[in-house]
Design a protein around this motif. Structure first.
Motif, PDB file in Angstrom:
ATOM      1  N   LEU A  81       0.830  -1.204   0.000  1.00  0.00           N
ATOM      2  CA  LEU A  81       0.000   0.000   0.000  1.00  0.00           C
ATOM      3  C   LEU A  81       0.863   1.252   0.000  1.00  0.00           C
ATOM      4  CD1 LEU A  81      -2.679  -1.142   2.603  1.00  0.00           C
ATOM      5  CD2 LEU A  81      -2.864  -1.123   0.098  1.00  0.00           C
ATOM      6  N   PRO A  82       0.375   2.328  -0.641  1.00  0.00           N
ATOM      7  CA  PRO A  82       1.161   3.568  -0.700  1.00  0.00           C
ATOM      8  C   PRO A  82       1.239   4.267   0.660  1.00  0.00           C
ATOM      9  CG  PRO A  82      -0.978   3.860  -1.784  1.00  0.00           C
ATOM     10  CD  PRO A  82      -0.876   2.418  -1.392  1.00  0.00           C
ATOM     11  N   ASN A  83       2.423   4.685   1.005  1.00  0.00           N
ATOM     12  CA  ASN A  83       2.695   5.295   2.297  1.00  0.00           C
ATOM     13  C   ASN A  83       1.816   6.527   2.564  1.00  0.00           C
ATOM     14  OD1 ASN A  83       4.259   5.228   4.733  1.00  0.00           O
ATOM     15  ND2 ASN A  83       5.287   7.075   3.988  1.00  0.00           N
ATOM     16  N   GLU A  84       1.474   7.271   1.521  1.00  0.00           N
ATOM     17  CA  GLU A  84       0.681   8.491   1.676  1.00  0.00           C
ATOM     18  C   GLU A  84      -0.702   8.208   2.264  1.00  0.00           C
ATOM     19  OE1 GLU A  84       1.621   7.655  -1.864  1.00  0.00           O
ATOM     20  OE2 GLU A  84       3.558   8.152  -0.996  1.00  0.00           O
ATOM     21  N   LEU A  85      -1.191   6.991   2.131  1.00  0.00           N
ATOM     22  CA  LEU A  85      -2.537   6.651   2.591  1.00  0.00           C
ATOM     23  C   LEU A  85      -2.526   5.887   3.916  1.00  0.00           C
ATOM     24  CD1 LEU A  85      -4.189   5.663  -0.803  1.00  0.00           C
ATOM     25  CD2 LEU A  85      -4.051   7.900   0.307  1.00  0.00           C
ATOM     26  N   LEU A  86      -1.378   5.904   4.602  1.00  0.00           N
ATOM     27  CA  LEU A  86      -1.228   5.130   5.834  1.00  0.00           C
ATOM     28  C   LEU A  86      -1.063   5.989   7.086  1.00  0.00           C
ATOM     29  CD1 LEU A  86       1.250   2.423   4.486  1.00  0.00           C
ATOM     30  CD2 LEU A  86      -1.252   2.429   4.411  1.00  0.00           C
ATOM     31  N   ALA A  87      -1.099   7.304   6.951  1.00  0.00           N
ATOM     32  CA  ALA A  87      -0.846   8.188   8.093  1.00  0.00           C
ATOM     33  C   ALA A  87      -1.817   7.929   9.237  1.00  0.00           C
ATOM     34  CB  ALA A  87      -0.905   9.652   7.649  1.00  0.00           C
ATOM     35  N   ASP A  88      -3.103   7.782   8.922  1.00  0.00           N
ATOM     36  CA  ASP A  88      -4.084   7.560   9.983  1.00  0.00           C
ATOM     37  C   ASP A  88      -3.892   6.196  10.639  1.00  0.00           C
ATOM     38  OD1 ASP A  88      -5.076  10.047   9.403  1.00  0.00           O
ATOM     39  OD2 ASP A  88      -7.118   9.378   8.962  1.00  0.00           O
ATOM     40  N   ALA A  89      -3.602   5.184   9.846  1.00  0.00           N
ATOM     41  CA  ALA A  89      -3.373   3.850  10.416  1.00  0.00           C
ATOM     42  C   ALA A  89      -2.148   3.880  11.334  1.00  0.00           C
ATOM     43  CB  ALA A  89      -3.201   2.815   9.304  1.00  0.00           C
ATOM     44  N   LYS A  90      -1.125   4.608  10.948  1.00  0.00           N
ATOM     45  CA  LYS A  90       0.066   4.730  11.794  1.00  0.00           C
ATOM     46  C   LYS A  90      -0.258   5.482  13.078  1.00  0.00           C
ATOM     47  CE  LYS A  90       3.356   4.469   7.985  1.00  0.00           C
ATOM     48  NZ  LYS A  90       4.337   5.193   7.165  1.00  0.00           N
ATOM     49  N   ARG A  91      -1.147   6.451  12.976  1.00  0.00           N
ATOM     50  CA  ARG A  91      -1.579   7.187  14.171  1.00  0.00           C
ATOM     51  C   ARG A  91      -2.310   6.260  15.144  1.00  0.00           C
ATOM     52  NH1 ARG A  91      -5.326  12.481  13.636  1.00  0.00           N
ATOM     53  NH2 ARG A  91      -5.736  12.751  15.850  1.00  0.00           N
ATOM     54  N   VAL A  92      -3.101   5.347  14.608  1.00  0.00           N
ATOM     55  CA  VAL A  92      -3.799   4.373  15.454  1.00  0.00           C
ATOM     56  C   VAL A  92      -2.797   3.444  16.128  1.00  0.00           C
ATOM     57  CG1 VAL A  92      -5.425   2.443  15.449  1.00  0.00           C
ATOM     58  CG2 VAL A  92      -5.937   4.507  14.152  1.00  0.00           C
ATOM     59  N   ARG A  93      -1.788   3.021  15.388  1.00  0.00           N
ATOM     60  CA  ARG A  93      -0.748   2.177  15.985  1.00  0.00           C
ATOM     61  C   ARG A  93      -0.077   2.909  17.147  1.00  0.00           C
ATOM     62  NH1 ARG A  93       4.224   0.348  12.407  1.00  0.00           N
ATOM     63  NH2 ARG A  93       4.471   2.577  12.465  1.00  0.00           N
ATOM     64  N   SER A  94       0.240   4.181  16.970  1.00  0.00           N
ATOM     65  CA  SER A  94       0.842   4.973  18.045  1.00  0.00           C
ATOM     66  C   SER A  94      -0.097   5.075  19.244  1.00  0.00           C
ATOM     67  CB  SER A  94       1.190   6.383  17.553  1.00  0.00           C
ATOM     68  OG  SER A  94       2.199   6.317  16.584  1.00  0.00           O
ATOM     69  N   PHE A  95      -1.388   5.284  18.989  1.00  0.00           N
ATOM     70  CA  PHE A  95      -2.390   5.321  20.054  1.00  0.00           C
ATOM     71  C   PHE A  95      -2.394   3.988  20.805  1.00  0.00           C
ATOM     72  CE2 PHE A  95      -6.760   4.587  21.534  1.00  0.00           C
ATOM     73  CZ  PHE A  95      -7.004   5.747  22.265  1.00  0.00           C
ATOM     74  N   GLY A  96      -2.320   2.886  20.067  1.00  0.00           N
ATOM     75  CA  GLY A  96      -2.267   1.561  20.681  1.00  0.00           C
ATOM     76  C   GLY A  96      -1.024   1.361  21.525  1.00  0.00           C
ATOM     77  N   GLU A  97       0.116   1.850  21.037  1.00  0.00           N
ATOM     78  CA  GLU A  97       1.364   1.733  21.794  1.00  0.00           C
ATOM     79  C   GLU A  97       1.312   2.579  23.067  1.00  0.00           C
ATOM     80  OE1 GLU A  97       4.093   2.911  18.733  1.00  0.00           O
ATOM     81  OE2 GLU A  97       4.230   0.880  17.906  1.00  0.00           O
TER      82      GLU A  97
END
Length: 158
Positions: A81-97
């Protein structure tokens, strides 16, 4: 592994997503267009009728389900998947961490309730809540899978 407050928080996130999607359905008839296409290069989801684009939505990718694998895969862990469309998913991962929530920080989440589609919607709802998205859309994929998209904006095509 999750804090005591998380199950109720996730249930609330799902209720909020249901309400947000109802608004999108009312305003833009999402779910009723004969055709939809997503373009991962532009980050847009297009809803069409008779080959004419009617509604345009900006998207972020939440993740996908696979009936064959019996799991959810977070978009941030999918190298296709293109990195430009993953910012929100990465934010959720950070929230989970930050909050020690395993299902938000591990790449794969196994379906333990035998309702893979519900799992996809619940995890997408968590992303919509964390990132304050307008709603979400599930695009069917082959072999009993689905790609879950968070809608960041929606407008009538001009």
């Amino acid at each position: 592994m999750q804090p005591d407050w998380y199950p109720a928080w996730r249930d609330e996130a799902f209720e909020q997503l249901t309400a947000k999607n109802a608004i999108l359905e009312k305003e833009f008839r999402l779910g009723h267009w004969p055709r939809h296409d997503y373009d991962l290069t532009t980050g847009r989801l297009l809803f069409s009728d008779n080959a004419t684009v009617k509604v345009v939505a900006e998207i972020q990718i939440a993740g996908s389900i696979s009936a064959k694998a019996g799991n959810w895969l977070w978009a941030w862990s999918n190298s296709n998947l293109p990195n430009e469309l993953l910012a929100d998913a990465k934010r959720v991962r950070s929230f989970g961490e930050e909050n020690d929530i395993a299902e938000l920080q591990q790449a794969y989440v196994t379906d333990t309730t035998d309702d893979l589609e519900a799992l996809g919607w619940e995890l997408t709802a968590a992303m919509v809540r964390v990132c304050d998205a307008l709603g979400a859309y599930r695009s069917p994929r082959g072999e009993g899978g689905g790609l879950y998209l968070a809608l960041k904006s929606a407008s009538w095509a001009s």
